[in-house]
Design a protein around this motif. Sequence first.
Motif, mmCIF file in Angstrom:
data_model
loop_
_atom_site.group_PDB
_atom_site.id
_atom_site.type_symbol
_atom_site.label_atom_id
_atom_site.label_comp_id
_atom_site.label_asym_id
_atom_site.label_seq_id
_atom_site.Cartn_x
_atom_site.Cartn_y
_atom_site.Cartn_z
ATOM 1 N N LEU A 51 0.827 -1.199 0.000
ATOM 2 C CA LEU A 51 0.000 0.000 0.000
ATOM 3 C C LEU A 51 0.866 1.256 0.000
ATOM 4 C CD1 LEU A 51 -3.007 0.305 0.094
ATOM 5 C CD2 LEU A 51 -2.857 0.689 2.526
ATOM 6 N N ALA A 52 1.803 1.317 0.926
ATOM 7 C CA ALA A 52 2.628 2.512 1.051
ATOM 8 C C ALA A 52 3.558 2.655 -0.151
ATOM 9 C CB ALA A 52 3.433 2.455 2.343
ATOM 10 N N VAL A 53 4.097 1.518 -0.620
ATOM 11 C CA VAL A 53 5.034 1.576 -1.744
ATOM 12 C C VAL A 53 4.333 2.157 -2.983
ATOM 13 C CG1 VAL A 53 6.450 0.224 -3.307
ATOM 14 C CG2 VAL A 53 6.361 -0.375 -0.891
ATOM 15 N N LEU A 54 3.163 1.608 -3.309
ATOM 16 C CA LEU A 54 2.461 2.088 -4.497
ATOM 17 C C LEU A 54 1.830 3.446 -4.268
ATOM 18 C CD1 LEU A 54 0.947 -1.084 -6.066
ATOM 19 C CD2 LEU A 54 2.926 0.233 -6.703
ATOM 20 N N GLY A 55 1.386 3.683 -3.022
ATOM 21 C CA GLY A 55 0.844 4.988 -2.705
ATOM 22 C C GLY A 55 1.887 6.071 -2.960
#
Lengths: 252, 271, 344
Positions: free
Chosen positions: B168-172
Amino acid sequence: MNPPVVEARGLTHVYDDGTVALQDVSFRIAAGESVAIIGANGAGKSTLLLHLNGHLTPTRGDVRIGQTPLTRQTLPSIRRSVGLVFQDPDDQLFMPTVYDDVAFGPRNQGLAEEEVGRRVQEALERVGVWSVRAKPPYRLSGGEKKRVAIAGVLAMAPDILVMDEPTSGLDPHARRQLIGLLADFGHTRIFTSHDLDMVLDLCPRTIVLFAGAVKADGPTRDIFADAALLAQCRLERPLALQACPRCGRTQD
Amino acid sequence: MSAPAVLAGLLDFRRLDLLAAEDSALHRLDARAKLVVALAFVVCVTSFGRYAVAPLLPYFVFPIAVAAAARLPAARLSRQVALLLPFALLIALPNPLFDREVLLRVGGVGIAGGWISLVSILLRALLAAAAALTLVAVTGFPAICGALERLGMPRQLAVQLLFLYRYLAVLGEEALRMTTARELRGGGRPLSLRLYATLVGRLLLRTWDRAGRIHLAMCARGFVGDFRSGERSRFGRREIIYVAGWCGLFLLLRTQDPTHRLGAALLRLFQ
Amino acid sequence: MHMADALLSPAVGATMWAAAAVAVGHCSRRIRSEDDERRVPLMGVLGAFLFAAQMINFAIPGTGSSGHLGGGLLLAILLGPHAALLVMASVLIVQALFFADGGLLALGCNIVNLGFFPAFVGYPLYRRLAGSAPGAARSGIAVVVAALLSLQLGALAVVLETVASGISALPFGTFVLFMLPIHLAIGVVEGVVTAAVVSFVRAARPGMLPSVAPSGGPVTGVALAFLAAALALGGVGAWGASKDPDGLEWSIARITGATGPDAPQTAVHAALGRFQQQAALLPDYGFRRPDGAAAPTPEGQGAPGDGASGDRLGTSVAGVVGGAITLLLALLVGLVLRRQARRA
């Protein structure tokens, strides 16, 4: 037990679309050696690394780890002895916490949870990040991520460490610390890198790839001294070996 | 316009996730106990009739007590819950329009049922949101996944949830970089459909490549199609007490109408 | 378009949980049997991708407002319906937990509304319309039509779930007339965006999209079976759950003009009502109707007058006073616990 020899013989790889990524690549890396594989973008470094771990199958030629040729049957044991650390730690740290991530490999080896715990602690302490074990990977700094990625591989107790661009994306301090850490390992080590200063620090021997073929293979200092070779392969002499712009002397 | 939205979403996610890394007696409970209690809470709250207002109020004791006992930042969580109020208001607003029958008279002014049920919907929204957020804050997402799996959720979905949580954080952040780059050049307007499709298409291609690299990394570490999990926490006496205590209280509040009794007793006292 | 806990009754919520559980279970078994381990990380990061894509807004042409992608159909086109449903479920679970979007009880509703319909109704329709080797135009039209249908079904499901729960006062007819046209517009936008992303991907990397239909037949069969099961479950749940005269049947009765206590369904209804009063674990509370009936009579549109307001005033004042006190008590409990937690 002596770490085995890594050997490539006439390794050629042609991708489905006809691109020739590797052409008749041969080398032999002895146990405990630390070797850099350098080359410009698209020279075939990544393809070569993927062959060392059995992710790609050679179009021609073969790869041997010790006495074992790389085949479908030997793949699990080869992957146990060759640890591959990827360039972007975010690709490698896919579990929700650091601990679980480092435990992923040992658990896949079917070890008892006690042994898994021991290995995880050992590996995380070895790279100095035991304290972040409960954190999710997205809350780590770049240097920490890299260390955890290395720990994840160390926990599988490999004989050979293969690392793709270990210093990319790190700040100078984290880079310096990581180089210090890597210098201490007793494994056979194979690095790819554009960071030629790191290569100079870590690897007595360098293999230069150009357009999928081995252009040079020898002592790192000799190769970095050959300006014509470096220019032809679109590389540049490391800063440490460049003459000082003020006094014209090199570092040593 | 959209980069701040992406950023805000990521921040909310991180802050909440960070809370779960704290330690308290509640944090240490088996996640299944906390999950079951949160579900029982929501079921009890939603089981009241349309015009229930006063009987819902005692239920606030649950999120408040959990937040206090786990030392959660009450002000911040309250703010996050309160931010959902406009949406709740939106879905509650039809009620005063369609339900005009006077149910209550205060000093000659008739109050229509619709207004009462509007307040009821707002309270439900607050309670349900508070339950969900406190659950994550004291349990943490991976533990909730583990609990769901042990309660019968298929493995495939559990693994899927863990991957989603991890990336989630990586793609966000990737999305954030792309939107920021766009906005630096294109001002703050929302993207046109064509630009959006291009942006999202590019993000999709990158995501696809990343999945390939992750798969390589998994294979490199001996992945054979199954995730083995480590030691698991136990459902012990503490958990039983926690579940029985809260569920008992919820049922008591549901059946005994304590607000009305309390109020009536108090009114009698002053008469 | 998320269904929310605040509008939901436990019976409807639980029914939809059951329907969603069936769907998730089936898809998980299917994924496991396909045994494609490459899919594990792919589904995972695509869930995160959808999350990120939903956080980016785009301008809806001609309206001045902005919207975001739903993504169910896009996932189904990329991954096939079974994986798509699981990915969608995971996204909705994270939204419910971290952002209180929808809610815990509403999860089942949302998985069905936003995951099941696009994957098992919209997607098979897309395959059928697009054929095996679609051109850009045909594929685009197929996507838009499929998105449209998925969103209409999703919106209709929201209406049914809301009305069956009986918390919102919106009558069925009005709600439908409000939701469906809006979701017609949203569906077109979703379809256009999905088609644009699909065509971008097809142009940039032709090999990425599965070119041959993964057998449309069984998927359609499964879809219909699910749909029937969900509707049956939903119908039963709604019938049983509707304690309120404003429930589904009342709305339908009003729409069809069959008003008055002598509507033909009374016998069944009275029996159900009796059964419900006996079976109900939790009696109906809240503001009481003047006649003091805990469960309002099914023919309740014989509107309770506003007589006997004195009695009701007493009741309600007591409720409000008591409510205020309990709220204070709750805060007090919080303060005490916090102090203890600090000391510990």
